[in-house]
Design a protein around this motif. Sequence first.
Motif, mmCIF file in Angstrom:
data_model
loop_
_atom_site.group_PDB
_atom_site.id
_atom_site.type_symbol
_atom_site.label_atom_id
_atom_site.label_comp_id
_atom_site.label_asym_id
_atom_site.label_seq_id
_atom_site.Cartn_x
_atom_site.Cartn_y
_atom_site.Cartn_z
ATOM 1 N N GLU A 50 47.156 33.808 48.054
ATOM 2 C CA GLU A 50 47.662 32.860 49.044
ATOM 3 C C GLU A 50 49.228 33.509 49.045
ATOM 4 N N LEU A 51 50.031 33.443 47.836
ATOM 5 C CA LEU A 51 51.464 33.822 47.945
ATOM 6 C C LEU A 51 51.626 35.254 48.716
ATOM 7 N N LEU A 52 50.867 36.167 48.549
ATOM 8 C CA LEU A 52 51.336 37.425 48.859
ATOM 9 C C LEU A 52 50.697 37.958 50.200
ATOM 10 N N ARG A 53 49.830 36.990 50.612
ATOM 11 C CA ARG A 53 49.398 37.132 52.149
ATOM 12 C C ARG A 53 48.942 38.515 52.501
ATOM 13 N N PRO A 54 47.991 39.234 51.857
ATOM 14 C CA PRO A 54 47.475 40.387 52.314
ATOM 15 C C PRO A 54 46.613 40.245 53.813
ATOM 16 N N LYS A 55 46.212 41.458 54.252
ATOM 17 C CA LYS A 55 45.155 41.442 55.313
ATOM 18 C C LYS A 55 43.889 41.431 55.064
ATOM 19 N N MET A 56 43.609 42.235 53.857
ATOM 20 C CA MET A 56 42.063 42.432 53.497
ATOM 21 C C MET A 56 42.264 42.167 51.885
ATOM 22 N N ALA A 57 41.093 41.384 51.800
ATOM 23 C CA ALA A 57 40.961 41.104 50.085
ATOM 24 C C ALA A 57 39.716 41.385 49.570
ATOM 25 N N ILE A 58 39.587 41.988 48.283
ATOM 26 C CA ILE A 58 38.707 42.092 47.539
ATOM 27 C C ILE A 58 38.567 41.098 46.442
ATOM 28 N N LEU A 59 37.490 40.345 46.406
ATOM 29 C CA LEU A 59 37.346 39.399 45.133
ATOM 30 C C LEU A 59 36.324 39.665 44.342
ATOM 31 N N ASP A 60 36.559 40.426 43.321
ATOM 32 C CA ASP A 60 35.594 40.855 42.260
ATOM 33 C C ASP A 60 35.122 39.872 41.743
ATOM 34 N N GLU A 61 33.999 39.415 41.603
ATOM 35 C CA GLU A 61 33.384 37.989 40.712
ATOM 36 C C GLU A 61 34.649 36.874 40.659
#
Lengths: 250, 362
Positions: free
Chosen positions: A162-173
Amino acid sequence: MSTLEIRNLQVSVNTDDGMVEILKGVDLTIKSGETHAIMGPNGSGKSTLAYSIAGHPKYTITGGTVTLDGVDVLEMSVDERAKAGLFLAMQYPVEVPGVSVSNFLRTAATALRGEAPKLRTWVGEVKTAMEALSMDPAFATRNVNEGFSGGEKKRHEIMQLELLRPKMAILDETDSGLDVDALRIVSEGVNRAKEANNLGVILITHYTRILRYIKPDFVHVFANGRIVEQGGPELAEKLEANGYADYVSK
Amino acid sequence: MSVLTTNYLTPTGREEAWRFTPLKRLRGLHDGTAIQSDRESLVTKTALPSGVTFTRENLEPLSASDDVIIERVRGASSAVAHLAIAANSEFSEPIFLGRSVGGLDTAEFSRVRISLGTHAVATVIVENTTDTVLAEDLEIYLAPGSNLKFVTLQEFESKSVYTARHHAIVDKDATFKSITVTVGGDVVRILPTVAFKAPGASADLLGVYFATAGQFFEHRNHVDHAVPHAKSNVNYKGALAGQDAHTVWIGDVLIRAAAEGTDTYELNRNLLLSDGARADSVPNLEIETGEIIGAGHASTTGRFDDEQLFYLMSRGIAMADARRLVVRGFFNEIVSEIGNEEVQHRIMDRIDNELEKAGRNV
Ligand SMILES: Nc1ncnc2c1ncn2[C@@H]1O[C@H](COP(=O)(O)OP(=O)(O)OP(=O)(O)O)[C@@H](O)[C@H]1O
Ligand SMILES: [Mg+2]
């Protein structure tokens, strides 16, 4: 609008017995605002995919491409990938002794935004992000992930999202190890990030329960180093009922 | 000025105590060829509060030493700079001592005593700066129930040679904590040692050191558990970067037969930041009684943790900044124990600078 494009990605790791191929040609395209769930048996290579996109030095890319809006990601250093807009919420977040969460977050925000955030607004920003994830403010003074419980580490990852505001996130488990309340709280955090930044998401999971909170547009079955089937949310239900037997035997 | 006589056993480098030390770089401190100066460089840096005195007196040593340089210091000088802290006095602000005059052509032989009366509580910070050749016999006595935090900062310039024994005698129920920081000098060799005098005494010996190209920093801890129910903890952390950076940590803990109920742990961790550097680490625990609470040691020497760097960089932090964060974090555990913001900042900045300097050369 951004597009992360993975084409025929092949990845090996160096082991005592030499190079072992783990990813055997992965194809996947994610656009801003889309959520792609990846499900697959243990050891099939899901984390390897996540780490390879983020640039972990342990993995050697032996073939294929990864591009973000046409720009070669594989050529970038790890920090450049983050600056380009990629984010990895790790399955096992790393402890960094002696480095406080607040110092870490501010250093990261400074690097990603190109200038140090104004102290006044920054303190409020961090406080809001922590409150939103029901994290005790005391975490700010603790060392990064040191002594955090499994669930606290995952909250800390999503707080960074939320703080770093990327464009694409990979959420690994990200859902593994979360109690029912935490699952909801963390999922809401992901949904806020999607909303705020039209985030594209690769959601690696073993369970359909997180998909009740974070609605996937696509579900991919991952087995033996590649994607073996794709579908909509209904595919997740089918996997939950039948397991991966159909895919691993092939 | 006088040339010292050489009726002492000059180390050859084959002795256990000297096997790591580059004797040739000691500027004659070990073999008596150093020319003694009449410098008395140690001064108080802040006004002394009442209850504290700093005088020069003739004092007999409190302890025996088998270190040849210490013997030479004692032979050369009977005057002792004595910081005395009165019984029952308590100070929240640190007492600063320091030296700002030095010299490389002659050697200073310094004797120092710090004594605390019963139940006194104080922090003493010694700032060792300038370019100098200095051999020092520093003895500390903690009377029953007293509490001393003793911080020494070796921030010498690049040509300095400093060899010293910092010996604390800790009496009944007294609490001693030392923080030894070595970040400057050509050769620094310190013997931070402790002898317990009565039960209930405790000692925490903490240290950090950062050696860059060509520097030699040696810390030889010795804790003598000769009495029952004393507690000791040793934790030294070092980083090395650059060609021929060399550090030595020796952790001798002796638990004598009488020392029942001893509790001791010692730890040394080294971070090798480049090729060509060498960290020697030798924990050495000698136990003569089985009736103890605990005794242990650990020693690790390793490189940057790739996982930590990856984690930081995956958040956009550049390699150099990630390394700086990790090194600062590594040292922070001990530096933060100093308890004085200004000193802590200065030491951390120095560590940053050393790291940056090393980064340019490797
Ligand atoms: N350094 C290594 N040496 C040997 N094998 C490795 C190494 N790193 C990964 N592997 C192997 O690569 C395979 C894929 O691992 P990966 O962590 O990507 O699986 P995963 O799909 O994320 O599994 P899980 O669901 O359990 O998290 C596993 O068989 C693993 O043992
Ligand atoms: Mg995994």
